[in-house]
Design an enzyme around this catalytic site. Structure first.
Site, PDB file in Angstrom:
ATOM      1  N   LEU A  93      10.988 -20.402  -3.510  1.00  0.00           N
ATOM      2  CA  LEU A  93       9.947 -19.487  -2.835  1.00  0.00           C
ATOM      3  C   LEU A  93       8.673 -19.815  -3.747  1.00  0.00           C
ATOM      4  CD1 LEU A  93       9.046 -16.897  -1.289  1.00  0.00           C
ATOM      5  CD2 LEU A  93       9.539 -15.784  -3.408  1.00  0.00           C
ATOM      6  N   ASP A 150       0.812  -1.309   0.163  1.00  0.00           N
ATOM      7  CA  ASP A 150      -0.046  -0.092  -0.006  1.00  0.00           C
ATOM      8  C   ASP A 150       0.753   1.151  -0.003  1.00  0.00           C
ATOM      9  OD1 ASP A 150      -2.425   1.522  -0.052  1.00  0.00           O
ATOM     10  OD2 ASP A 150      -2.568   1.319   2.071  1.00  0.00           O
ATOM     11  N   HIS A 181       2.093   3.492  -9.231  1.00  0.00           N
ATOM     12  CA  HIS A 181       2.027   1.829  -9.204  1.00  0.00           C
ATOM     13  C   HIS A 181       3.224   0.960 -10.016  1.00  0.00           C
ATOM     14  CE1 HIS A 181      -1.993   2.171  -7.713  1.00  0.00           C
ATOM     15  NE2 HIS A 181      -2.274   3.047  -8.505  1.00  0.00           N
TER      16      HIS A 181
HETATM   17  C1  IPE Z   1      -5.538  -2.589  -0.096  1.00  0.00           C
HETATM   18  O1  IPE Z   1      -5.114  -1.266  -0.327  1.00  0.00           O
HETATM   19  C2  IPE Z   1      -5.108  -3.445  -1.436  1.00  0.00           C
HETATM   20  C3  IPE Z   1      -4.029  -3.449  -1.837  1.00  0.00           C
HETATM   21  C4  IPE Z   1      -2.913  -3.000  -1.525  1.00  0.00           C
HETATM   22  C5  IPE Z   1      -4.018  -4.395  -3.287  1.00  0.00           C
HETATM   23  P1  IPE Z   1      -6.113  -0.089  -0.468  1.00  0.00           P
HETATM   24  O2  IPE Z   1      -5.173   0.978  -0.452  1.00  0.00           O
HETATM   25  O3  IPE Z   1      -7.262  -0.583  -1.547  1.00  0.00           O
HETATM   26  O4  IPE Z   1      -7.014  -0.253   0.985  1.00  0.00           O
HETATM   27  P2  IPE Z   1      -7.823   0.753   1.700  1.00  0.00           P
HETATM   28  O5  IPE Z   1      -8.816   1.458   0.684  1.00  0.00           O
HETATM   29  O6  IPE Z   1      -7.068   1.964   2.141  1.00  0.00           O
HETATM   30  O7  IPE Z   1      -8.454  -0.025   2.701  1.00  0.00           O
HETATM   31  C1  IPE Z   2      -1.836   0.363  -3.361  1.00  0.00           C
HETATM   32  O1  IPE Z   2      -1.544   1.686  -3.384  1.00  0.00           O
HETATM   33  C2  IPE Z   2      -1.754  -0.265  -4.762  1.00  0.00           C
HETATM   34  C3  IPE Z   2      -3.289  -0.975  -5.000  1.00  0.00           C
HETATM   35  C4  IPE Z   2      -4.294  -0.957  -4.172  1.00  0.00           C
HETATM   36  C5  IPE Z   2      -3.541  -1.434  -6.392  1.00  0.00           C
HETATM   37  P1  IPE Z   2      -2.535   2.655  -3.306  1.00  0.00           P
HETATM   38  O2  IPE Z   2      -2.793   2.844  -4.775  1.00  0.00           O
HETATM   39  O3  IPE Z   2      -3.587   2.173  -2.508  1.00  0.00           O
HETATM   40  O4  IPE Z   2      -1.943   3.952  -2.768  1.00  0.00           O
HETATM   41  P2  IPE Z   2      -2.439   4.778  -1.713  1.00  0.00           P
HETATM   42  O5  IPE Z   2      -2.983   4.210  -0.524  1.00  0.00           O
HETATM   43  O6  IPE Z   2      -3.809   5.497  -2.521  1.00  0.00           O
HETATM   44  O7  IPE Z   2      -1.445   5.850  -1.513  1.00  0.00           O
HETATM   45 MG    MG Z   3      -4.102   2.382  -0.612  1.00  0.00          MG
END
Ligand code: IPE
Ligand code: IPE
Ligand code: MG
Length: 241
Positions: A126, A16, A33
């Site tokens: 792994l 995240d 990303h």
């Molecule tokens: C969880 O992160 C999903 C992934 C990292 C793939 P999100 O960014 O979607 O989660 P929330 O919305 O903050 O809970």
């Molecule tokens: C995690 O990073 C990747 C996915 C959920 C696909 P985010 O896109 O949720 O990044 P933040 O949380 O907005 O910073």
């Molecule tokens: Mg996120």
């Protein structure tokens, strides 16, 4: 289940913070990303190098479809090109598995996933598990549905449904439960990741790092924190009785 060298058998990572990483640099979210995908490739190799048995990474949740279409498209495009690189994993002795509902993706992506799994199935290093269009609740509901179908068809008896049988109907059938769950970025929640499998996991939330900045040393830090924890599984520590 912990191994003798103090390494957890199964590590889960909620990758995240990609969006915030990009925002801080004044870049579009999709650049976050892209940087996150690179961090992931480095961590997967490193996990294999240090002898980790299972690493499950949360790539895309069942809820992430709520995001703007261009962001979802950019994630799917990254997935597509990453799948093409996966042929190299056989050489590195990494076994790849995907969990989640892959039928939501285009046929070429589903075929690439099947190919990556098939090509790497005999690898003994792994096991790298990618959770894609994955949701813990969807997984549990799917297991319940499949159990009900098998019971209706007379293949199993309702009396036989216990924790161990239920586990066999999950995407993670045959894979040990998560020992260590890591989430960078400062969010302290599971966001529907591996609900069943993290029942006794140790949680390490790393608020000082966003996923694209996650380094092998950051993983080492989380592993050190894991080693310092006392896991009791509802029992007592040695010497406490
Ligand atoms: C969880 O992160 C999903 C992934 C990292 C793939 P999100 O960014 O979607 O989660 P929330 O919305 O903050 O809970
Ligand atoms: C995690 O990073 C990747 C996915 C959920 C696909 P985010 O896109 O949720 O990044 P933040 O949380 O907005 O910073
Ligand atoms: Mg996120």
């Amino acid at each position: 289940m912990a191994t003798q060298n103090g390494l957890p058998t199964h590590v889960g990572i909620i990758m995240d913070g990609n969006g915030r990483w990009a925002k801080r640099r004044g870049l579009p979210r999709k650049m976050g990303h892209r940087a996150g995908a690179n961090a992931f490739k480095t961590i997967a190799r490193y996990a294999n190098k240090i002898g980790l048995r299972y690493l499950t990474a949360y790539v895309f949740s069942t809820e992430n479809w709520k995001r703007p279409k261009d962001e979802v498209d950019s994630i799917v495009a990254l997935l597509r090109s990453y799948l093409d690189e996966m042929d190299g994993y056989r050489k590195e002795n990494i076994r790849v598995l995907f969990i989640g509902d892959r039928t939501a993706f285009d046929a070429d992506i589903q075929a690439k996933m099947a190919r990556a799994e098939e090509n790497s199935k005999n690898a003994t290093g792994l096991t790298l598990i990618l959770a894609i269009n994955y949701g813990g609740r969807a997984e549990i509901a799917r297991a319940a549905r499949r159990i009900a179908e098998d019971a209706k068809a007379g293949k199993i008896s309702p009396d036989a449904v216990d924790e161990s049988l239920f586990s066999q109907y999950l995407y993670t059938a045959g894979i040990p439960d998560v020992d260590l769950l890591i989430r960078p970025s400062g969010e302290y929640r599971l966001s529907n990741f591996l609900l069943w499998q993290t029942a006794y996991a140790e949680y390490v939330f790393m608020s000082g790092v966003l996923w694209p900045d996650f380094k092998p040393e950051t993983l080492d830090e989380a592993l050190a924190e894991y080693r310092s924890r006392s896991r009791r599984f509802g029992g007592l520590d040695d010497g406490d009785s």
